[in-house]
Design a protein around this motif. Structure first.
Motif, PDB file in Angstrom:
ATOM      1  N   SER B  46       0.810  -1.216   0.000  1.00  0.00           N
ATOM      2  CA  SER B  46       0.000   0.000   0.000  1.00  0.00           C
ATOM      3  C   SER B  46       0.844   1.266   0.000  1.00  0.00           C
ATOM      4  O   SER B  46       0.317   2.363   0.022  1.00  0.00           O
ATOM      5  CB  SER B  46      -0.897   0.028   1.240  1.00  0.00           C
ATOM      6  N   SER B  47       2.154   1.115   0.049  1.00  0.00           N
ATOM      7  CA  SER B  47       2.984   2.310   0.189  1.00  0.00           C
ATOM      8  C   SER B  47       4.233   2.179  -0.657  1.00  0.00           C
ATOM      9  O   SER B  47       4.805   1.099  -0.783  1.00  0.00           O
ATOM     10  CB  SER B  47       3.333   2.488   1.673  1.00  0.00           C
TER      11      SER B  47
ATOM     12  N   LEU C  44      -1.291  -1.830  15.371  1.00  0.00           N
ATOM     13  CA  LEU C  44      -2.092  -1.455  14.207  1.00  0.00           C
ATOM     14  C   LEU C  44      -1.923   0.038  13.904  1.00  0.00           C
ATOM     15  O   LEU C  44      -1.678   0.445  12.763  1.00  0.00           O
ATOM     16  CB  LEU C  44      -3.554  -1.785  14.546  1.00  0.00           C
ATOM     17  N   LEU C  47       1.506   0.809  12.496  1.00  0.00           N
ATOM     18  CA  LEU C  47       1.629   0.435  11.080  1.00  0.00           C
ATOM     19  C   LEU C  47       0.972   1.480  10.184  1.00  0.00           C
ATOM     20  O   LEU C  47       1.518   1.855   9.133  1.00  0.00           O
ATOM     21  CB  LEU C  47       1.003  -0.946  10.844  1.00  0.00           C
ATOM     22  N   PHE C  48      -0.199   1.966  10.594  1.00  0.00           N
ATOM     23  CA  PHE C  48      -0.860   2.993   9.788  1.00  0.00           C
ATOM     24  C   PHE C  48      -0.059   4.282   9.775  1.00  0.00           C
ATOM     25  O   PHE C  48      -0.006   4.991   8.781  1.00  0.00           O
ATOM     26  CB  PHE C  48      -2.291   3.235  10.278  1.00  0.00           C
ATOM     27  N   ARG C  50       3.082   4.543   9.840  1.00  0.00           N
ATOM     28  CA  ARG C  50       4.213   4.415   8.929  1.00  0.00           C
ATOM     29  C   ARG C  50       3.780   4.256   7.479  1.00  0.00           C
ATOM     30  O   ARG C  50       4.382   4.829   6.572  1.00  0.00           O
ATOM     31  CB  ARG C  50       5.090   3.233   9.343  1.00  0.00           C
ATOM     32  N   PHE C  51       2.731   3.476   7.244  1.00  0.00           N
ATOM     33  CA  PHE C  51       2.366   3.131   5.866  1.00  0.00           C
ATOM     34  C   PHE C  51       1.191   3.941   5.317  1.00  0.00           C
ATOM     35  O   PHE C  51       0.903   3.851   4.134  1.00  0.00           O
ATOM     36  CB  PHE C  51       2.043   1.633   5.756  1.00  0.00           C
ATOM     37  N   SER C  53      -1.939   3.741   4.691  1.00  0.00           N
ATOM     38  CA  SER C  53      -3.195   3.025   4.491  1.00  0.00           C
ATOM     39  C   SER C  53      -2.903   1.561   4.202  1.00  0.00           C
ATOM     40  O   SER C  53      -1.754   1.171   3.986  1.00  0.00           O
ATOM     41  CB  SER C  53      -3.971   3.634   3.319  1.00  0.00           C
ATOM     42  N   LEU C  54      -3.982   0.768   4.218  1.00  0.00           N
ATOM     43  CA  LEU C  54      -3.829  -0.661   3.954  1.00  0.00           C
ATOM     44  C   LEU C  54      -4.817  -1.053   2.862  1.00  0.00           C
ATOM     45  O   LEU C  54      -6.018  -1.126   3.088  1.00  0.00           O
ATOM     46  CB  LEU C  54      -4.102  -1.449   5.240  1.00  0.00           C
ATOM     47  N   GLN C  55      -4.293  -1.267   1.668  1.00  0.00           N
ATOM     48  CA  GLN C  55      -5.129  -1.696   0.537  1.00  0.00           C
ATOM     49  C   GLN C  55      -6.397  -0.852   0.422  1.00  0.00           C
ATOM     50  O   GLN C  55      -7.486  -1.375   0.265  1.00  0.00           O
ATOM     51  CB  GLN C  55      -5.538  -3.160   0.712  1.00  0.00           C
ATOM     52  N   GLY C  56      -6.227   0.475   0.550  1.00  0.00           N
ATOM     53  CA  GLY C  56      -7.382   1.351   0.404  1.00  0.00           C
ATOM     54  C   GLY C  56      -8.225   1.499   1.658  1.00  0.00           C
ATOM     55  O   GLY C  56      -9.286   2.126   1.624  1.00  0.00           O
ATOM     56  N   TYR C 193      -8.019  -7.019  10.700  1.00  0.00           N
ATOM     57  CA  TYR C 193      -7.603  -6.379   9.443  1.00  0.00           C
ATOM     58  C   TYR C 193      -8.588  -6.745   8.348  1.00  0.00           C
ATOM     59  O   TYR C 193      -9.237  -7.790   8.413  1.00  0.00           O
ATOM     60  CB  TYR C 193      -6.190  -6.834   9.080  1.00  0.00           C
ATOM     61  N   VAL C 197      -6.687  -8.286   2.482  1.00  0.00           N
ATOM     62  CA  VAL C 197      -5.243  -8.426   2.623  1.00  0.00           C
ATOM     63  C   VAL C 197      -4.791  -9.863   2.403  1.00  0.00           C
ATOM     64  O   VAL C 197      -3.684 -10.114   1.947  1.00  0.00           O
ATOM     65  CB  VAL C 197      -4.856  -7.964   4.050  1.00  0.00           C
TER      66      VAL C 197
END
Lengths: 334, 263, 267
Positions: B46-47, C44, C47-48, C50-51, C53-56, C193, C197
């Protein structure tokens, strides 16, 4: 009146998985298990009438607890007929167990951390006892067992004897017509044992409750039971009054004599010398062949005696003898 | 030394009886590892930014942590707990060996043996099918081996300290639970430490837990280069000494309490 | 039915009073349960951070999934915990005691223990759930609220069903039951999650074998206005929570089989 319990030709076999040694054995065991069959109950028949108090005795693994489990609806037998209060316990478990009471001596049914009273109240709800009936019954039991001062004590703080008294009351709150007592005196001190026995006797004599009592403590049997069932290897060896058991198991009695002279030699052709320890001599004899009074008379005439007494052998020995006989010549299968 | 080796040996034989549990444990770790890998995979996809640890390294990190799960100091030694609760400690005091080290050995056995039994099959599967990397060089292998051994000792010292803490019933219990929570977060079991926010990474650096799993695993991956290994191993050793000293001192106080309370 | 409920409530009251005998350690356990489950959310959130989003999916959306599944699980743990310690009960003969009482065995086992300490996870899950519900741009109509409540209760039924199945295994094997535990706890982790995913076989497992998707992922889709999942029509999301009670009913059916087996083998 109809029998309270009717058992005919009851059979129950257990399959016991055999463990194979080693890691490979454990893995193989997952796929295919080898089994050994054990007949826990092998054709038992008996009846129990209303108001009877029967002692059910036998060595560990003889089938006592299997029988009791079948009667109380926990186990389903392989074959045979079994009726408890006119019902087949494993087919109508809920209806049957609502009318029986069970006490497992080694396990309490009370809630460990709660006052006794609250356990009683939960049992009231479990057994759906009417409030009025509950009050009357619990008052009665509390008075009979002397529980007034125990009611507000958490169960974990009770002594074993106190707990057993509470457990007896708990098993009787729903006024069961039939009571199974499994080792109710195990581990109790002498005073508590007497109290428990006294209660069981009153319950049976005064209230007419039918009781099946399994026990290792033969004093219980001697004190309470008019009728004894002896079971070994899944079969009933003896069913009758205690006196029958005595007769069946051989009729020898023992004579213990304290001699005046510890070094004297003993000569007694009518009896068998079992042991000799200084001045004390143990003799065993058959009262059908020589009268007790005659034996004593002749013995005293021959040897100077300080003291003597005659005993019936304790039931332990009778039962042990029965087992040995049964092992030696097993009864024919029907 | 002999009596302590005997304790280890006896514990080993006890644990070996639980092979079925070990197998189930391996399957459990495998399942959890799969879930975690898929979640990390989802985040990385995703990133497009560059992250402090690559996905391939995270995947290996996950499999290593699943294999070494047993090393996590996440409970007290049950027999010690019962012994302390029932007051049977006194019988242990009669034995002519050092109480702390005999308890340390019990704790070591409790963590070491299941880990050895469970990690082998899991590592094999992870190497063969699940993209577990091999270390970048011989130096990393050596450094990781030393660090895993040290991590085992640090973990046992934590377990011993927590078990001894049970002399203080309620606060000991609370401390254990707090430590377990911290162990999960700061050992890298939940997330690789490099992925934690700055503040939490700083906290992790101040605690012993990362020396149980995170440091050995990153040495294995080469994420911490082997050249930095001596520094980390020294820190690990320092923690071990601190924890042992703490354990010994708490133990003597606990025994003091016992004597005062007991009849 | 009402009778059974009354009895269960009696059991619950008794169990709570028992635990209050040990107030301090009970509070400690609850706090620990809160902290441990908070760590999951902490991960959780990290992770958000840092990243992004997760697959939208945004953090708040995933937090909805997280809150729902944790509240469900905490409810199941609280109410059906008796099944969790059932293996010991079979081994030490305690189950015989229940069989000689004139009530359903499942009810009695469930009533064995109602664990107060589970309020830790419950509170943590509820906190996240309410936070997410507030942050999200969702109009909380009566229908949506009802669906959310149904999904949470249905999830609790599903996890209770898993506890029942695990207990039922104890009739067949006395060796470790860790496998079912894996599915239970692994299920909680999984459902925190979005299901997108995971690999298809894994999704299929948690949709068709253990219908976790039906009580969590699908209703969440409906709440977020995301439409049908994996090509299924959107209205399915609204009825999917029915699978939770269905799963529990099936598990109780297997339980009855287990009891019958116990009665014929005595082990």
């Amino acid at each position: 009146m109809a029998a309270i319990v009717r058992v005919e030709n009851l059979l129950k076999t257990f399959r016991i998985a055999e463990r194979r040694p080693g890691l490979w054995g454990a893995v193989a065991g997952l796929v295919h298990r080898r089994h050994r069959e054990v007949r826990a109950v092998d054709g038992i028949s008996f009846e129990l009438g209303p108001g009877e108090l029967v002692g059910y005795i036998g060595p560990n693994g003889a089938g006592k607890s299997t029988t009791v489990k079948i009667l109380s609806g926990i186990l389903v037998p392989d074959s045979g007929l079994c009726e408890v209060l006119g019902r087949v316990p494993w087919k109508q478990r809920v209806e049957t167990v609502a009318r029986i009471g069970v006490v497992f001596g080694q396990r309490t049914q009370l809630w460990w951390d709660l006052p006794v009273r609250e356990s009683f109240e939960l049992l009231r709800d479990i057994y759906r006892i009417e409030p009025g009936a509950y009050r009357a019954k619990s008052d009665e039991l509390i008075a009979m067992l002397g529980l007034e001062r125990l009611l507000d004590v958490p169960v974990r703080q009770l002594s074993l004897g106190q707990r057993m008294r509470c457990d007896l009351a708990a098993a009787l709150l729903h006024s069961p017509e039939l009571l199974f007592l499994d080792e109710p005196t195990i581990g109790l001190d002498a005073v508590s044992k007497l109290a428990v026995r006294d209660f069981i006797r009153r319950l049976n004599r005064e209230r007419g409750a039918s009781v099946i009592l399994t026990t290792h403590d033969l004093d219980d049997i001697e004190a309470l039971c008019t009728r004894v069932l002896v079971i070994a290897d899944g079969r009933i060896l003896c069913d009758g009054p205690l006196s029958d058991l005595r007769a069946r198991a051989g009729s020898r009695r023992s004579l213990t004599v304290d001699l005046v002279d510890p070094a004297a030699s003993v000569d007694c052709p009518e009896a068998e010398i079992v042991s000799r320890d200084g001045q004390r001599v143990q003799l065993s004899f058959d009262p059908t062949r020589v009268k007790t009074a005659d034996l004593i008379g002749r013995f005293v005439a021959r040897h100077p005696v300080r003291d003597l007494f005659v005993e019936n052998p304790p039931i332990e020995e009778l039962v042990a003898e029965l087992y040995q006989d049964a092992r030696r010549d097993p009864p024919d299968l029907p | 030394m002999r009596p302590y080796l005997c304790i280890l040996g006896a514990r080993f034989r006890v644990q070996l009886q639980y092979r079925a549990a070990a197998l189930a444990g391996t399957l459990t770790q495998l399942f959890w590892g799969l879930i975690r890998v898929m979640i990390f995979d989802g985040f990385y996809r995703s990133s497009t930014a560059v992250h402090p640890i690559s996905l391939a390294q995270v995947v290996s990190y996950v499999w290593l942590s699943q294999a070494a799960f047993g090393m996590l100091p996440d409970r007290v030694e049950p027999e010690l707990r019962d012994m302390i609760r029932t007051g049977n400690v006194t019988s242990e005091l009669l034995r002519p060996i050092d109480l702390y080290w005999s308890w340390f050995c019990r704790c070591l056995a409790m963590t070491l043996i299941p880990t050895l039994m469970r990690s082998g099959p899991l590592l094999a599967v992870a190497f063969a099918f699940l993209e577990l990397q091999t270390p970048p060089g011989a130096a990393s292998v050596l450094a990781a081996a030393a660090a895993f051994a040290g991590g085992m000792l640090v973990s046992s010292a934590i377990t011993a300290l927590l078990s001894i803490g049970l002399f203080w019933t309620v606060s000991g219990d609370g401390l254990t639970r707090l430590s377990v929570a911290a162990a999960y977060l700061f050992s890298g079991m939940v997330l690789p430490i490099p992925l934690l926010p700055e503040a939490l990474q700083k906290a992790a650096a101040l605690l012993p837990y990362r020396y149980v799993l995170d440091v050995p695993m990153r040495l294995y991956l080469g994420h911490i280069p082997a050249s930095e290994a001596p520094m980390h191993l020294a820190a690990q050793l320092a923690w071990l000494l601190v924890l042992v000293a703490a354990g010994r001192s708490v133990l003597s106080r606990g025994l003091g309490r016992l004597v005062v309370q007991g009849g | 039915m009402r009778d059974a409920l009354t009895l269960y409530l009696r059991y619950a009251a008794i169990s709570i009073r028992s635990q209050l005998e040990y107030r301090a350690s009970c509070a400690m356990f609850a706090a620990a349960s809160f902290v441990i489950s908070a760590i999951d959310f902490c991960a959780l959130w990290a992770l958000f951070r840092r990243f992004g989003s997760l697959q939208g999916w945004k953090l708040q959306e995933v937090a909805l999934l997280y809150g729902m599944v944790n509240v469900s699980f905490a409810l199941a743990e609280g109410f059906a915990r008796g099944f969790d310690s059932f293996e010991t009960m079979v081994r030490n003969g305690g189950f015989d005691r229940l069989l000689v009482r004139p009530r359903s065995t499942a009810l009695q086992v469930a009533g064995q223990e109602l664990q107060l300490m589970r309020v830790g996870r419950l509170a943590q899950g509820a906190l996240v759930l309410f936070w997410a519900a507030g942050e999200l741009d969702v109009h909380w109509s009566v229908a949506r609220l009802a669906l959310a409540a149904a999904a949470v209760v249905s999830g609790a039924c599903l996890f209770a069903g898993l506890f029942v199945l695990q207990a039922t295994l104890a009739f067949w094997t006395t060796s470790t039951l860790e496998i079912v535990n894996t599915v239970t706890y692994g299920g909680v982790e999984t459902a925190q999650y979005p299901l997108d995913v995971y690999r298809p076989w894994f999704r299929a497992f948690f949709t068709f074998v253990v219908p976790l998707a039906c009580v969590n992922y699908m209703p969440a889709h409906a709440l977020l206005g995301r439409g049908g999942v994996f090509g299924a029509p959107a209205w399915l999301n609204w009825v999917a929570p029915a699978m939770g009670p269905a799963f529990l009913a099936a598990a109780l059916g297997v339980w009855q089989m287990g009891v019958r087996r116990y009665c014929s083998t005595g082990s």
